[in-house]
Design an enzyme around this catalytic site. Structure first.
Site, PDB file in Angstrom:
ATOM      1  N   HIS A 374       3.121  -7.271   0.943  1.00 22.95           N
ATOM      2  CA  HIS A 374       2.855  -5.889   0.539  1.00 22.95           C
ATOM      3  C   HIS A 374       3.893  -5.319  -0.412  1.00 22.95           C
ATOM      4  CE1 HIS A 374      -0.602  -4.799   3.066  1.00 22.95           C
ATOM      5  NE2 HIS A 374      -0.085  -5.583   3.987  1.00 22.95           N
ATOM      6  N   LYS A 565       3.342  10.993  -0.428  1.00 20.85           N
ATOM      7  CA  LYS A 565       3.539   9.590  -0.060  1.00 20.85           C
ATOM      8  C   LYS A 565       4.967   9.424   0.447  1.00 20.85           C
ATOM      9  CE  LYS A 565       2.374   8.316  -4.168  1.00 20.85           C
ATOM     10  NZ  LYS A 565       1.570   7.126  -4.355  1.00 20.85           N
ATOM     11  N   ARG A 566       5.247   8.250   0.960  1.00 19.01           N
ATOM     12  CA  ARG A 566       6.607   7.950   1.407  1.00 19.01           C
ATOM     13  C   ARG A 566       7.586   8.145   0.243  1.00 19.01           C
ATOM     14  NH1 ARG A 566       9.181   2.920   1.275  1.00 19.01           N
ATOM     15  NH2 ARG A 566       7.210   1.986   0.607  1.00 19.01           N
ATOM     16  N   LYS A 571       8.852   5.157  -6.380  1.00 19.37           N
ATOM     17  CA  LYS A 571       7.638   5.974  -6.464  1.00 19.37           C
ATOM     18  C   LYS A 571       7.831   7.174  -7.389  1.00 19.37           C
ATOM     19  CE  LYS A 571       6.045   4.496  -1.899  1.00 19.37           C
ATOM     20  NZ  LYS A 571       4.793   3.809  -2.260  1.00 19.37           N
ATOM     21  N   THR A 673      -2.826   2.909  -1.613  1.00 21.41           N
ATOM     22  CA  THR A 673      -4.155   3.302  -1.128  1.00 21.41           C
ATOM     23  C   THR A 673      -4.353   4.798  -1.293  1.00 21.41           C
ATOM     24  OG1 THR A 673      -3.311   3.459   1.145  1.00 21.41           O
ATOM     25  CG2 THR A 673      -4.412   1.406   0.502  1.00 21.41           C
TER      26      THR A 673
END
Length: 837
Positions: A374, A565-566, A571, A673
């Site tokens: 992942h 998101k995390r 990111k 996702t």
């Protein structure tokens, strides 16, 4: 293939048959019965929380019958089964999703209405299950839903954490973590399996013992043991009778306390061992920046893997006594590296307990396990210090060394003798502090290694594990991630679901490709108007939530620009903040400027020890304090940080969103996702060519998505040539101004210098290419604003995003796993009595 004749069809039956089905009793009666008998409440003392709990128990009663029949059918037909091992399951609230899958939603709403309750209010009393954190756990939850819906003989395994990751509070702009005791009021969905307890060993030593014939074996002795106790959560499929199982392990001490210590008055010591044992399942992801935390995380991983393998083998032996059948009947999917210690554990069981030779044991093991990778972020490719691994699991370290020795001998014989290549391939790293590389072990010890998006799989093959790919070219494959439409459209966005169903029927809930039929309505002005009305309805629900939680009034006509998101530097929530400051500067330069109003919404948690990510949260809140309180800004721009992001909060945010921020530096996001969930709810994506963004672009069309920034190969090339971030800083006045404002404490005058490390990192390294992509990002955001002005065209793009999102269903992804990797087939239920499995 040999199979035991154990009379399964005539044994272990339960009392209810189909003619006496519990479903013949009304849900209303069951609901009332649980209120009175289980919760001991009458109409005077009952609360809404009681109503939630009683309804959940009534629905669970219905599921249990289907669940038992499902397990019986699997038992009788004896299909190949898949076991999904994941350290996380981000399940969210279950009641609404279960009601949809069982087709009881409308009935329960009417039952509660008659008793003076509102189902939507009752659902709010459920606490999110604290079993996961980010995308890894949410993906696992989506896959469980799809496995059951597709009627696959599949089982999930994990840990029943007493406390979730943490409850996030924001104090003076900083993230502060508090315990998330999600089990405080009990959990109506899980069921204690009192007879299922397994002993799990730690520490101790390994003795080499010799048989009379001169052969030898190894014995793991003087261990510290813990019991793993099973709790089961039924997982229903959508409008099918199949109900699959998620089995969670909770740690329990072998003995509750030392009676002799207690009698001597040493009360603390009497229960110390019990407390230490049960710490294993206490908290999801304990802080591993210190040695004790590393031990605990490895303990967690081995604990659930050991109990799971014991359970899988127990089930296998019910019908089989020939180990050759094991890979034909069992497939174990390792969800990332966390469960990879299962490989040496199965070898230990086969060699030490089943007295099998190495070659046979290795053949069985490598035909049983499959591995999903992942991440390509180096720190997420788990490695364990040899000293920790060996102290906690001494026999397993021996087995890992032997696996590695045999593997490297084979590599030298058939591939290369180059020392540098051998070092990269080795499961044990060289150097003063040797480490066990779990990703390498996963590749060597499995029959399939899959990435979770096309780009991600390409990077695994070409950049991260190129030599492994040359050695095992057929082992690497791609299964792009997916999301369940039951949770992320049908449950999260009921108004949009109604609109879609009114036009194309309801079969899309089980076959997301049918959403393509929406395209014929794109040019229908009345349909587009209804589409916007649905978005505004969801928007106003979120506006009310923001007002209640943050005390901020939001412009309902603004772009809802969302990044939830995390928190991780790759990111690039930081790039989003720089855009916010850029917009703020435009307003300050010309307070009368005509611009498309924008509400920028952030949400997500940073790991407690991840200081850099936590400082980005602080910066967001510091910028928000300035922007939201500046009279020049008014309702042109608002910055919102929604604390304690969760599945339930995502279900409020995503349906209301216009713009989905998927802006990771290209090459580091495996798939994502969240990007799929937003697109499925009609938000347009602004993103890099990273992860599944690329495939979303291919599906929705480049005119219905906003792409910016460097490509993955360009990022590599930039860094290989020697990236100098100061060049971008000096050459872009807008960027320079933004960075200088942060550096000069413009947003934090009372705490000067707190962002110095952040600025120094950007100016001297900028590992995640924030400066590089800034110009492209700002230009693309301006294009977003211009296109948002034309609401008719924006609505068309929104409809196209939903209509063309069918590929990203978790049903499609799980079907690919079943065909390409697991080789398992659906099992439909027959009528008849049920058995325990």
């Amino acid at each position: 293939m040999t199979k035991k004749n154990n009379g399964a069809k005539n044994s272990n039956s339960i009392f209810f048959t189909d003619k006496e089905d519990v479903e013949s009793f009304s849900i209303s009666n069951q609901f009332a019965e649980h209120l009175e008998v289980t919760l001991v409440k009458d109409r005077i003392t009952v609360t809404k929380d009681d109503a939630y709990y009683a309804l959940s128990l009534a629905i669970r009663d219905r599921m249990v019958r289907r669940w038992l029949r499902t397990q019986r059918e699997y038992h009788i037909k004896d299909p190949k089964r898949v076991y999904y091992l994941s350290l996380e399951y981000l399940m969210g609230r279950l009641l609404g999703n279960v009601l949809i899958n069982l087709d009881y939603y409308d009935e329960c709403r009417e039952i509660l209405k008659k008793d003076g309750y509102n189902l939507e209010e009752i659902k709010e009393y459920e606490h999110d299950m604290g079993l996961g954190n980010g995308g890894l756990g949410r993906l696992a939850a989506c896959y469980l839903d799809s496995m059951a819906t597709l009627q696959l003989p599949a089982f999930g395994y994990g840990i029943r954490y007493e406390y979730g990751i943490f409850t996030q509070e924001i104090e003076n702009g900083y993230q502060v973590e508090y315990a998330d005791y999600w089990l405080q009021n009990g959990n109506p969905w899980d069921i204690l399996r009192r007879s299922l307890q397994y002993r799990v060993k730690f520490y101790g030593r390994v003795e080499k013992k010799v048989y009379p014939d001169g052969t030898y074996y190894f014995d793991w002795v003087d261990t510290d043991d813990v019991l793993a106790v099973a709790y089961d959560v039924p997982v229903p499929g959508y409008k099918v009778k199949n109900v699959n199982n998620l089995r969670l392990w909770q740690a329990k001490a072998v003995s509750d306390f030392e009676f002799s210590d207690f009698n001597r008055g040493n009360y603390v010591e009497a229960v110390a061992k019990k407390n230490d044992s049960e710490t294993i399942s206490k908290v999801l992801y304990p802080n591993d920046t210190y040695v004790e935390g590393k031990f605990l995380r490895l303990k967690q991983q081995y604990f659930f893997v050991s109990a799971t393998l014991q359970d899988i083998i127990r089930k296998f032996k019910i019908n089989h006594d020939n180990w050759e059948d094991f890979p034909e009947k069992v497939c174990i999917q390792l969800n990332d590296t966390h469960p990879v210690v299962a490989i040496p554990e199965l070898m230990r069981i086969l060699i030490d307990q089943e007295k099998m030779g190495w070659e046979k044991a290795w053949d069985i093991t490598t035909r049983t396990f499959a591995y999903t990778n992942h991440t390509v972020v180096p720190e997420a490719l788990e490695e364990w210090n040899e000293s920790i691994f060996g102290e906690l699991l001494p026999r397993h370290l021996q087995i890992v060394y032997e696996i590695n020795r045999r593997f490297l001998e084979d590599v030298k014989k058939n591939y290369t003798t180059d020392e540098k290549t051998l070092e990269k391939l080795s499961i044990i790293s060289s150097g003063q502090e040797k480490r066990v590389r779990m990703a390498n072990l996963a590749i060597v010890g499995t029959f399939a290694v899959n990435g979770v998006a096309e780009l991600h799989t390409k990077i695994l093959k070409k950049r991260i594990f190129p030599d492994f790919h040359i050695i095992y070219p057929k082992k690497f494959l791609c299964v792009t991630n997916g999301i369940t439409p039951r949770r992320w459209i049908r449950a999260a966005n009921p108004e949009l679901s109604k609109l879609i169903t009114s036009k194309i029927g309801e079969e899309w809930v089980k076959d997301l490709s049918q959403l393509r039929e929406l395209e014929i309505f794109v040019d229908d002005a009345a349909f587009r108007r209804k589409w916007r009305e649905v978005k505004m309805y969801n928007r106003r629900l979120l506006i009310d939530y923001i007002k209640n939680e943050n005390g901020i009034d939001v412009n309902p006509d603004s772009i809802f620009d969302v990044q939830v998101k995390r928190f991780h530097e790759y990111k690039r929530q930081l790039l989003n903040v720089l855009h916010v400051i850029t917009l703020y500067n435009r307003i300050k330069d010309n307070p009368k400027i005509k611009m498309v109003p924008r509400t920028v919404i952030f949400g997500g948690k940073a790991a407690p020890a991840y200081f850099a990510a936590k400082m980005v949260i602080k910066l967001i809140n510091s910028v928000a304090d300035v922007v939201n309180n500046d009279p020049d800004v008014g309702d042109k721009l608002k910055v919102i940080f929604l604390k304690n992001y969760s599945v339930t909060l995502a279900e409020k945010i995503i349906p209301a969103s216009d713009l989905s921020e998927q802006i990771s530096v290209a090459g580091l996001e495996a798939s994502g996702t969240g990007n799929m969930k937003f697109a499925a709810n009609g938000a347009l994506t602004i993103g890099t060519m990273d992860g599944a963004n690329i495939e979303i672009l291919e599906e929705v069309g480049e005119e219905n998505i906003f792409i910016f920034g460097l490509l993955a190969d360009e990022v590599v090339e930039l860094k290989s040539k020697g990236y100098n971030p100061r060049k971008y800083y000096e050459s872009n006045p807008s960027l320079k101004r933004v960075i200088d404002m942060i550096a000069s404490n413009y947003f934090n005058p009372k705490e000067p210098g707190i962002f110095n490390d952040m600025i120094n990192g950007l100016m001297n390294v900028d590992y995640y290419c924030v400066f590089t992509d800034y110009k492209s990002y700002i230009e693309t955001q301006d294009r977003v604003a211009n296109e948002f002005l034309n609401q008719e065209e924006w609505t068309k793009k929104s409809i196209y995003n939903v209509a063309r999102i069918g590929k990203f269903s978790s049903d499609r992804a799980v079907s690919e796993y079943a065909k390409k990797i697991w080789n398992v087939k659906p099992v439909k239920l027959n009528n008849g009595n049920s058995t325990f499995d």
